[in-house]
Scaffold this active site. Structure first.
Site, PDB file in Angstrom:
ATOM      1  N   HIS A 172       0.825  -1.222   0.000  1.00 51.21           N
ATOM      2  CA  HIS A 172       0.000   0.000   0.000  1.00 51.21           C
ATOM      3  C   HIS A 172       0.855   1.267   0.000  1.00 51.21           C
ATOM      4  O   HIS A 172       0.372   2.332   0.365  1.00 51.21           O
ATOM      5  CB  HIS A 172      -0.960  -0.023   1.196  1.00 51.21           C
ATOM      6  CG  HIS A 172      -1.944  -1.156   1.130  1.00 51.21           C
ATOM      7  ND1 HIS A 172      -2.651  -1.604   2.200  1.00 51.21           N
ATOM      8  CD2 HIS A 172      -2.318  -1.946   0.082  1.00 51.21           C
ATOM      9  CE1 HIS A 172      -3.434  -2.626   1.832  1.00 51.21           C
ATOM     10  NE2 HIS A 172      -3.237  -2.845   0.544  1.00 51.21           N
ATOM     11  N   CYS A 179       5.514  12.259  -7.479  1.00 51.12           N
ATOM     12  CA  CYS A 179       4.708  12.818  -8.562  1.00 51.12           C
ATOM     13  C   CYS A 179       3.977  11.668  -9.251  1.00 51.12           C
ATOM     14  O   CYS A 179       4.589  10.646  -9.588  1.00 51.12           O
ATOM     15  CB  CYS A 179       5.608  13.541  -9.570  1.00 51.12           C
ATOM     16  SG  CYS A 179       4.696  13.984 -11.084  1.00 51.12           S
TER      17      CYS A 179
HETATM   18  P1  NAD Z   1      -6.611  -3.536  10.654  1.00 49.41           P
HETATM   19  O1  NAD Z   1      -6.714  -2.337  11.534  1.00 49.41           O
HETATM   20  O2  NAD Z   1      -7.773  -3.881   9.824  1.00 49.41           O
HETATM   21  O3  NAD Z   1      -6.286  -4.807  11.554  1.00 49.41           O
HETATM   22  C1  NAD Z   1      -5.308  -4.782  12.574  1.00 49.41           C
HETATM   23  C2  NAD Z   1      -5.433  -6.084  13.341  1.00 49.41           C
HETATM   24  O4  NAD Z   1      -4.375  -6.163  14.267  1.00 49.41           O
HETATM   25  C3  NAD Z   1      -6.744  -6.184  14.108  1.00 49.41           C
HETATM   26  O5  NAD Z   1      -7.297  -7.475  13.902  1.00 49.41           O
HETATM   27  C4  NAD Z   1      -6.313  -5.957  15.561  1.00 49.41           C
HETATM   28  O6  NAD Z   1      -7.101  -6.671  16.480  1.00 49.41           O
HETATM   29  C5  NAD Z   1      -4.901  -6.507  15.544  1.00 49.41           C
HETATM   30  N1  NAD Z   1      -4.010  -5.892  16.536  1.00 49.41           N
HETATM   31  C6  NAD Z   1      -3.796  -4.581  16.780  1.00 49.41           C
HETATM   32  N2  NAD Z   1      -2.836  -4.407  17.708  1.00 49.41           N
HETATM   33  C7  NAD Z   1      -2.443  -5.659  18.080  1.00 49.41           C
HETATM   34  C8  NAD Z   1      -1.505  -6.150  19.000  1.00 49.41           C
HETATM   35  N3  NAD Z   1      -0.729  -5.329  19.740  1.00 49.41           N
HETATM   36  N4  NAD Z   1      -1.364  -7.497  19.147  1.00 49.41           N
HETATM   37  C9  NAD Z   1      -2.140  -8.351  18.421  1.00 49.41           C
HETATM   38  N5  NAD Z   1      -3.047  -7.944  17.511  1.00 49.41           N
HETATM   39  C10 NAD Z   1      -3.192  -6.608  17.348  1.00 49.41           C
HETATM   40  O7  NAD Z   1      -5.284  -3.395   9.812  1.00 49.41           O
HETATM   41  P2  NAD Z   1      -4.876  -4.034   8.409  1.00 49.41           P
HETATM   42  O8  NAD Z   1      -5.397  -5.412   8.290  1.00 49.41           O
HETATM   43  O9  NAD Z   1      -3.429  -3.777   8.271  1.00 49.41           O
HETATM   44  O10 NAD Z   1      -5.650  -3.150   7.339  1.00 49.41           O
HETATM   45  C11 NAD Z   1      -5.652  -1.749   7.495  1.00 49.41           C
HETATM   46  C12 NAD Z   1      -5.206  -0.917   6.315  1.00 49.41           C
HETATM   47  O11 NAD Z   1      -4.944   0.398   6.797  1.00 49.41           O
HETATM   48  C13 NAD Z   1      -3.928  -1.396   5.697  1.00 49.41           C
HETATM   49  O12 NAD Z   1      -4.180  -1.454   4.357  1.00 49.41           O
HETATM   50  C14 NAD Z   1      -2.883  -0.317   5.990  1.00 49.41           C
HETATM   51  O13 NAD Z   1      -2.382   0.174   4.751  1.00 49.41           O
HETATM   52  C15 NAD Z   1      -3.618   0.841   6.587  1.00 49.41           C
HETATM   53  N6  NAD Z   1      -3.047   1.302   7.895  1.00 49.41           N
HETATM   54  C16 NAD Z   1      -1.697   1.333   8.096  1.00 49.41           C
HETATM   55  C17 NAD Z   1      -1.185   1.732   9.315  1.00 49.41           C
HETATM   56  C18 NAD Z   1       0.322   1.747   9.505  1.00 49.41           C
HETATM   57  O14 NAD Z   1       1.042   1.883   8.530  1.00 49.41           O
HETATM   58  N7  NAD Z   1       0.810   1.602  10.738  1.00 49.41           N
HETATM   59  C19 NAD Z   1      -2.043   2.098  10.359  1.00 49.41           C
HETATM   60  C20 NAD Z   1      -3.439   2.057  10.117  1.00 49.41           C
HETATM   61  C21 NAD Z   1      -3.931   1.679   8.869  1.00 49.41           C
END
Ligand code: NAD
Length: 253
Positions: free
Chosen positions: A126, A134
């Site tokens: 992502h 750009c």
């Molecule tokens: P999501 O938020 O959908 O899922 C995160 C999962 O991790 C959840 O099931 C949650 O319960 C679990 N989780 C969170 N903290 C935890 C911990 N300490 N221990 C165990 N489990 C834990 O995230 P996703 O599946 O990555 O999808 C979200 C989208 O949003 C991605 O495409 C990403 O690009 C973007 N995003 C990125 C960031 C980042 O770069 N840090 C942050 C937020 C969203």
């Protein structure tokens, strides 16, 4: 097999690593929550406060481009200074040992690289939110420069080629990066252990990789504190906190 005790999860993981010839890592926002960056779907998520700006709208509406940059800078101010956590450091160590071929990540925070994983071993499905690009010529821009220009003119800045500059992330409606998707397929095909960590596994096409690994014969292990839709398919579900479960694999400072 669902494992809920930390000790058992850690020894199961050690067994899996010992047995594996090649591990592919896969991470979502959950690997970065202990670093102070909230995930996407957990309650109170700041990411869900505003309706996302689709790629088409970003391209077609200058006001939406300005709004996208305002939101981006506001989020960056909140999470400025976040450093890598135990999950990132454990993955960097597994890569350094040659056990993990690469990590496929949905994250845009650059924390795998900050933990020491070489950039070419981190496949960012992502994109990356720590710089801008750009959309026409691909030239890289640093966020501090974009911000200075935005604050000076009040308008979303354009590239010297006239193209729109955008955070180097993949927005809703934007095509997935071809090269990264191809590399993610290669890494998924070539591993015998696929370790999916901290993803709700509901965002496609990213969430297709763990299932693909399983279909190709790899062992699928999931670390998450919540259930995921792929738990039934996984060989091992290690339910608990990511940093705690991966702690034994973090190199001592
Ligand atoms: P999501 O938020 O959908 O899922 C995160 C999962 O991790 C959840 O099931 C949650 O319960 C679990 N989780 C969170 N903290 C935890 C911990 N300490 N221990 C165990 N489990 C834990 O995230 P996703 O599946 O990555 O999808 C979200 C989208 O949003 C991605 O495409 C990403 O690009 C973007 N995003 C990125 C960031 C980042 O770069 N840090 C942050 C937020 C969203």
């Amino acid at each position: 097999m669902i494992v809920t005790s930390v000790d058992e999860a850690q020894s199961e993981l050690a067994r899996l690593f010992n047995r594996a010839r090649r591990v592919t890592g896969f991470t979502g926002a959950g690997v970065s929550t202990e670093c102070g960056i909230p995930d996407f779907r957990s309650p109170g998520s700041p990411w869900l406060r505003n309706r996302p700006i689709d790629f088409d709208l970003f391209l077609s509406d200058p006001l939406m481009r300005e709004e996208a940059w305002r939101r981006k800078f506001a989020m960056d101010d909140i999470y400025a200074g976040a450093g890598p956590g135990r999950g990132h450091r454990a993955f960097a160590q597994l890569i350094a040992e040659g056990k993990m071929g690469a990590v496929i990540t949905q994250n845009i925070d650059g924390l795998h690289q900050a933990a020491g994983a070489p950039a070419h071993k981190v496949i960012e499905l992502h994109g990356n939110g720590t710089y801008a690009k750009c959309l026409r010529c691909g030239r890289r821009y640093e966020l501090a420069d974009v911000r200075r220009e935005f604050e000076r003119t009040g308008a979303a800045p354009d590239c010297v080629c006239g193209g729109a500059i955008k955070s180097a992330t993949i927005s809703f409606g934007q095509a997935m990066p071809e090269n990264e998707v191809r590399r993610a397929h290669d890494e998924t095909d070539s591993c015998d252990l696929f370790l999916a960590v901290g993803s709700s596994l509901v965002v496609y096409p990213a969430a297709g990789f763990p299932a693909l690994a399983k279909r190709r014969g790899a062992t699928l292990a999931i670390i998450n504190r919540e259930e995921t839709p792929l738990d039934d398919m996984a060989d091992f579900v290690l339910r608990g906190d990511i940093g705690t479960i991966l702690e034994p694999f973090v190199p001592s400072a």
